[in-house]
Design a protein around this motif. Structure first.
Motif, PDB file in Angstrom:
ATOM      1  N   SER A 211     -20.774  45.254 -10.025  1.00 24.10           N
ATOM      2  CA  SER A 211     -21.911  44.518 -10.581  1.00 24.10           C
ATOM      3  C   SER A 211     -22.285  44.999 -11.978  1.00 24.10           C
ATOM      4  CB  SER A 211     -23.130  44.630  -9.655  1.00 24.10           C
ATOM      5  OG  SER A 211     -23.571  45.978  -9.573  1.00 24.10           O
ATOM      6  N   ALA A 212     -21.734  46.130 -12.413  1.00 24.31           N
ATOM      7  CA  ALA A 212     -22.090  46.702 -13.719  1.00 24.31           C
ATOM      8  C   ALA A 212     -21.227  46.087 -14.812  1.00 24.31           C
ATOM      9  CB  ALA A 212     -21.938  48.222 -13.686  1.00 24.31           C
ATOM     10  N   GLN A 213     -21.346  44.755 -14.972  1.00 23.25           N
ATOM     11  CA  GLN A 213     -20.607  44.037 -16.001  1.00 23.25           C
ATOM     12  C   GLN A 213     -21.583  43.113 -16.739  1.00 23.25           C
ATOM     13  OE1 GLN A 213     -16.471  42.836 -14.588  1.00 23.25           O
ATOM     14  NE2 GLN A 213     -17.458  43.140 -12.626  1.00 23.25           N
ATOM     15  N   HIS A 214     -21.343  42.873 -18.008  1.00 19.49           N
ATOM     16  CA  HIS A 214     -22.259  42.093 -18.833  1.00 19.49           C
ATOM     17  C   HIS A 214     -22.356  40.669 -18.288  1.00 19.49           C
ATOM     18  CE1 HIS A 214     -24.288  40.283 -22.191  1.00 19.49           C
ATOM     19  NE2 HIS A 214     -24.255  41.408 -22.909  1.00 19.49           N
ATOM     20  N   ALA A 215     -23.516  40.334 -17.738  1.00 14.13           N
ATOM     21  CA  ALA A 215     -23.674  39.039 -17.066  1.00 14.13           C
ATOM     22  C   ALA A 215     -23.597  37.869 -18.025  1.00 14.13           C
ATOM     23  CB  ALA A 215     -25.006  39.006 -16.313  1.00 14.13           C
ATOM     24  N   GLY A 216     -23.880  38.102 -19.307  1.00 14.56           N
ATOM     25  CA  GLY A 216     -23.895  37.004 -20.266  1.00 14.56           C
ATOM     26  C   GLY A 216     -22.552  36.693 -20.882  1.00 14.56           C
ATOM     27  N   ARG A 217     -21.553  37.498 -20.657  1.00 11.48           N
ATOM     28  CA  ARG A 217     -20.223  37.256 -21.211  1.00 11.48           C
ATOM     29  C   ARG A 217     -19.327  36.597 -20.160  1.00 11.48           C
ATOM     30  NH1 ARG A 217     -19.838  39.571 -26.092  1.00 11.48           N
ATOM     31  NH2 ARG A 217     -21.080  41.428 -26.567  1.00 11.48           N
ATOM     32  N   THR A 218     -18.291  35.951 -20.621  1.00 10.42           N
ATOM     33  CA  THR A 218     -17.313  35.399 -19.684  1.00 10.42           C
ATOM     34  C   THR A 218     -16.366  36.512 -19.250  1.00 10.42           C
ATOM     35  OG1 THR A 218     -15.652  34.824 -21.365  1.00 10.42           O
ATOM     36  CG2 THR A 218     -17.404  33.208 -20.939  1.00 10.42           C
ATOM     37  N   GLY A 219     -15.659  36.251 -18.171  1.00 10.08           N
ATOM     38  CA  GLY A 219     -14.688  37.231 -17.707  1.00 10.08           C
ATOM     39  C   GLY A 219     -13.635  37.522 -18.753  1.00 10.08           C
ATOM     40  N   ARG A 220     -13.157  36.480 -19.423  1.00 13.16           N
ATOM     41  CA  ARG A 220     -12.138  36.684 -20.459  1.00 13.16           C
ATOM     42  C   ARG A 220     -12.686  37.494 -21.620  1.00 13.16           C
ATOM     43  NH1 ARG A 220      -7.323  34.652 -21.749  1.00 13.16           N
ATOM     44  NH2 ARG A 220      -7.398  33.146 -20.039  1.00 13.16           N
ATOM     45  N   GLU A 221     -13.939  37.241 -22.022  1.00 10.59           N
ATOM     46  CA  GLU A 221     -14.539  37.999 -23.121  1.00 10.59           C
ATOM     47  C   GLU A 221     -14.609  39.488 -22.777  1.00 10.59           C
ATOM     48  OE1 GLU A 221     -17.487  34.605 -25.092  1.00 10.59           O
ATOM     49  OE2 GLU A 221     -18.255  35.996 -23.568  1.00 10.59           O
ATOM     50  N   ILE A 222     -14.984  39.788 -21.552  1.00  8.67           N
ATOM     51  CA  ILE A 222     -15.075  41.190 -21.136  1.00  8.67           C
ATOM     52  C   ILE A 222     -13.714  41.866 -21.232  1.00  8.67           C
ATOM     53  CG2 ILE A 222     -15.408  42.661 -19.094  1.00  8.67           C
ATOM     54  CD1 ILE A 222     -17.799  40.894 -18.374  1.00  8.67           C
ATOM     55  N   LEU A 223     -12.685  41.177 -20.775  1.00  8.20           N
ATOM     56  CA  LEU A 223     -11.351  41.768 -20.822  1.00  8.20           C
ATOM     57  C   LEU A 223     -10.830  41.863 -22.256  1.00  8.20           C
ATOM     58  CD1 LEU A 223      -9.569  40.176 -17.725  1.00  8.20           C
ATOM     59  CD2 LEU A 223     -10.704  42.389 -17.903  1.00  8.20           C
TER      60      LEU A 223
ATOM     61  N   ALA B  60     -12.048  32.451 -15.504  1.00  8.55           N
ATOM     62  CA  ALA B  60     -12.137  33.432 -16.585  1.00  8.55           C
ATOM     63  C   ALA B  60     -13.069  32.949 -17.685  1.00  8.55           C
ATOM     64  CB  ALA B  60     -10.760  33.705 -17.159  1.00  8.55           C
ATOM     65  N   GLY B  61     -13.264  31.631 -17.787  1.00  4.30           N
ATOM     66  CA  GLY B  61     -14.145  31.084 -18.810  1.00  4.30           C
ATOM     67  C   GLY B  61     -15.602  31.006 -18.401  1.00  4.30           C
ATOM     68  N   ARG B  62     -15.900  31.319 -17.144  1.00  9.93           N
ATOM     69  CA  ARG B  62     -17.304  31.305 -16.696  1.00  9.93           C
ATOM     70  C   ARG B  62     -18.011  32.590 -17.102  1.00  9.93           C
ATOM     71  NH1 ARG B  62     -16.660  29.845 -10.336  1.00  9.93           N
ATOM     72  NH2 ARG B  62     -15.303  28.000 -10.561  1.00  9.93           N
ATOM     73  N   ARG B  63     -19.335  32.496 -17.232  1.00  6.21           N
ATOM     74  CA  ARG B  63     -20.126  33.696 -17.492  1.00  6.21           C
ATOM     75  C   ARG B  63     -20.259  34.484 -16.189  1.00  6.21           C
ATOM     76  NH1 ARG B  63     -21.303  33.483 -22.569  1.00  6.21           N
ATOM     77  NH2 ARG B  63     -21.654  31.465 -23.578  1.00  6.21           N
ATOM     78  N   VAL B  64     -20.255  35.791 -16.321  1.00 13.75           N
ATOM     79  CA  VAL B  64     -20.222  36.656 -15.142  1.00 13.75           C
ATOM     80  C   VAL B  64     -21.451  36.458 -14.269  1.00 13.75           C
ATOM     81  CG1 VAL B  64     -20.231  39.082 -14.412  1.00 13.75           C
ATOM     82  CG2 VAL B  64     -18.689  38.347 -16.219  1.00 13.75           C
TER      83      VAL B  64
END
Length: 305
Positions: free
Chosen positions: A82-94, A122-126
């Motif tokens: 759960s400790a991932q930036h909720a406002g970014r997409t999965g692809r952006e985080i990676l 991957a394009g959805r926001r977390v």
């Protein structure tokens, strides 16, 4: 390889980890088990360089995490999905992780494929991810640098049965290629299926460790009587550790002939006496951590265990 030697951690008067030593070997999946508050997460955080040790050492391939250059290229860690930036997409985080690590952007697509996150997902926001999807993204992040060691705390939380099977296959293949996996989970059945080695911790101390086969091997005896209460009292009087067995009677930590002699001397009519079967992991876990469980039920009060 992960090597922990005489590791301790204290918070004021509370001892979270107490002189813990163990090794997680390459090519093997090590299950790290214990009740809530037993010291699992603290130990894993120390190994991953997030919490300083009070005493002792925790090394990965011979070095402390903080001393490994660009450590996430060598050690993949997932301690909280759960400790991932909720406002970014999965692809952006990676992509941000890939930039930080200095690995090719092609690794992002490789990691997404490994954890079966589609282009759309991957394009959805977390913030719109399910817990299972966050677990997959966390695993992708841990695998991004193609590390030789994985440290995972409850990685199957939120996964459906198909997702759990996928996780099992992923980690088994990773270990078969020579990787080191340290895995904590409260789903004991899954640990029993995938783990090669087991470490059990309770109240900050290691209460058992070894290969799965060694720890789950059949020992002692199964003994059942026409009057199990009378049998329980006889075993207790003989100071024999006994645990309730499936179908009634007890699993005892003595050889069948010793259990039979105790019953004979107490004039207890036995209806079953045989060597102990291989224990299930849940049964072994409950026995080893009996004194550290938060929730306990009193059963067969005539038996001391």
């Amino acid at each position: 390889m992960i090597e922990v030697k005489n590791l301790s951690k204290r918070y004021g008067d509370f001892v979270a980890v107490d002189d813990v030593s163990f090794t997680c070997k390459p090519g093997r999946v090590t299950g790290f088990l214990g009740p809530n508050g037993a010291g699992k997460s603290t130990t894993m955080r120390i190994i991953a360089g997030l919490t300083p040790a009070g005493a002792g050492t925790a090394t990965i391939r011979g070095a402390a995490y903080r001393d490994i250059p660009n450590p996430t290229l060598h050690v993949g860690v997932l301690l909280d999905a759960s400790a991932q930036h909720a406002g970014r997409t999965g692809r952006e985080i990676l992509r941000l992780s890939a930039m930080t690590l200095g690995v090719p952007m092609s690794r992002v697509d490789d990691a997404l494929a490994m954890v079966s996150l589609s282009k759309e997902e991957a394009g959805r926001r977390v913030r719109n991810y399910s817990l299972g999807m966050r677990q997959r993204l966390g695993i992708a992040n841990a695998l991004l640098g193609d590390p030789g060691v994985l440290i995972l705390d409850e990685p199957v939380n939120g996964l459906d049965p198909a997702g759990i099977h996928w996780m099992r296959t992923l980690l088994r293949d990773y270990a078969n290629r020579g990787g080191t996996v340290m895995l904590s989970s409260h789903l004991l059945h899954e640990i029993e299926i995938i783990a090669d080695d087991l470490i059990v911790i309770g109240h900050g101390k290691i209460v058992a460790q070894g290969t799965k086969e060694e720890l789950l091997a059949g020992t002692g005896a199964i003994v059942r009587a026409a009057d199990n209460d009378q049998l329980g009292r006889a075993l207790s009087a003989a100071d024999v550790a006994a645990h309730p067995a499936d179908g009634g009677g007890f699993r005892v930590e003595v050889a069948p002939d010793v259990a039979g002699r105790i019953a004979l001397d107490a004039r207890v009519h036995l209806v079953e006496l045989r060597g102990g079967d291989g224990a299930r992991l849940e049964e072994m876990f409950l026995q080893l951590t009996q004194k550290t469980q938060r929730d306990q039920t009193t059963v067969n009060q005539g038996v001391q265990s």
